[in-house]
Design an enzyme around this catalytic site. Structure first.
Site, mmCIF file in Angstrom:
data_model
loop_
_atom_site.group_PDB
_atom_site.id
_atom_site.type_symbol
_atom_site.label_atom_id
_atom_site.label_comp_id
_atom_site.label_asym_id
_atom_site.label_seq_id
_atom_site.Cartn_x
_atom_site.Cartn_y
_atom_site.Cartn_z
ATOM 1 N N GLU A 77 48.246 38.421 44.175
ATOM 2 C CA GLU A 77 46.871 36.979 44.643
ATOM 3 C C GLU A 77 47.226 35.971 46.044
ATOM 4 O O GLU A 77 47.927 35.522 46.516
ATOM 5 C CB GLU A 77 47.682 36.370 43.393
ATOM 6 C CG GLU A 77 47.401 36.481 41.911
ATOM 7 C CD GLU A 77 45.630 36.711 41.615
ATOM 8 O OE1 GLU A 77 44.654 36.651 41.700
ATOM 9 O OE2 GLU A 77 45.678 37.103 40.795
ATOM 10 N N ASP A 91 36.506 39.312 43.542
ATOM 11 C CA ASP A 91 37.889 39.143 45.067
ATOM 12 C C ASP A 91 38.319 40.424 45.543
ATOM 13 O O ASP A 91 38.402 41.250 44.823
ATOM 14 C CB ASP A 91 38.665 38.126 43.892
ATOM 15 C CG ASP A 91 39.286 39.218 42.478
ATOM 16 O OD1 ASP A 91 38.820 39.312 42.019
ATOM 17 O OD2 ASP A 91 40.597 38.935 42.686
ATOM 18 N N HIS A 125 40.490 43.902 44.408
ATOM 19 C CA HIS A 125 40.387 43.537 42.607
ATOM 20 C C HIS A 125 39.075 44.089 42.362
ATOM 21 O O HIS A 125 38.490 45.412 42.121
ATOM 22 C CB HIS A 125 40.741 42.205 41.987
ATOM 23 C CG HIS A 125 40.901 42.223 40.982
ATOM 24 N ND1 HIS A 125 41.275 41.349 40.174
ATOM 25 C CD2 HIS A 125 41.182 43.338 39.932
ATOM 26 C CE1 HIS A 125 40.937 41.557 38.988
ATOM 27 N NE2 HIS A 125 41.006 43.226 38.313
HETATM 28 ZN ZN LIG Z 1 41.394 39.855 40.640
#
Ligand SMILES: [Zn+2]
Length: 229
Positions: A92, A144, A134
């Site tokens: 992330e 994203d 993603h």
């Molecule tokens: Zn994501």
């Protein structure tokens, strides 16, 4: 070469993989702050997590051990495979995202994310064509890490396939273009391939974002089908 230093921030949200890692999936957090994202990614009620979170200042938090299956990809598919959490490491990257004020990723954050990817790949067999965003694996639901993500910098460091920088190519037929989209790995069902095409454009040719099978998109598809083979 940047050295990777980790800050432990354990999440309880993981289980057993039952297989080897062969993929890295990059995300943005899509939340106001990294602190808020860390809270959610470590909340047992939320049941979401990732292996690493890279803050905007380049700090790397370690949440789930690489050998365990974290909960970051959700429902998705790539090259016909599902359960991508079992085979991937999820990273992330702190950014408010399209919902909260999408902005450029700071240079230091990208530098450290590249160092992290390099470090992971020094230990695990992850081919370049399996370093994905993603939205590549969940095009119907996700945007994203988005069109501002500097894939070219990863490519320059040998840590991802980059973007298409060439000219348009109107000669590719619609049928061939769609088959290339699928060959690259996207889940692009008949009559519902629009989302996969947009995800492809975010990843490989943001200049053509949401322009359908434009001549630039077709050229980028042709290039990417080879680069990602
Ligand atoms: Zn994501």
């Amino acid at each position: 070469m940047k050295k990777v230093k980790l800050v432990d921030n354990p999440s309880p949200n993981f289980d057993e993989r039952g297989r080897d890692v062969d993929m890295i999936i990059l995300h943005y957090t899509g939340m106001i702050s990294a602190k808020e994202a860390l809270g959610r990614l470590c909340d047992p009620v939320a049941k979401v997590s990732c292996h690493y979170l890279v803050d905007e200042d380049g700090t790397i938090f370690a949440l789930v051990p690489e050998g365990k299956r974290a909960y970051h990809a959700g429902v998705g598919a790539w090259k016909g495979e599902s359960d991508l959490n079992a085979r991937s490491i999820g990273v992330e990257i702190a950014n408010p995202g399209h919902e909260w004020g999408y902005r450029k990723f700071p240079a230091r954050q990208i530098e450290m994310t590249i160092a992290l990817v390099r470090d992971i790949r020094s230990r695990r067999a992850v081919p370049l064509n399996r370093i994905l965003g993603h939205s590549d694996v969940a095009p119907q639901r996700k945007e994203d890490p988005g069109e501002l993500f500097p894939w070219g910098k990863f490519a320059a460091e040998g840590q991802a396939i980059g973007r298409y920088n060439g000219d348009e190519d109107p000669s590719v037929s619609y049928e061939v273009a769609l088959s290339m989209l699928r060959a690259i790995g996207y889940d692009a069902p008949d009559k519902a391939h629009a989302a996969a095409l947009v995800a492809f454009q975010r990843r490989f040719c943001p200049k053509a974002l949401a322009q359908g099978f434009s001549p630039l998109t077709k050229a980028a598809l042709k290039w990417a089908a080879q680069a990602m083979a």
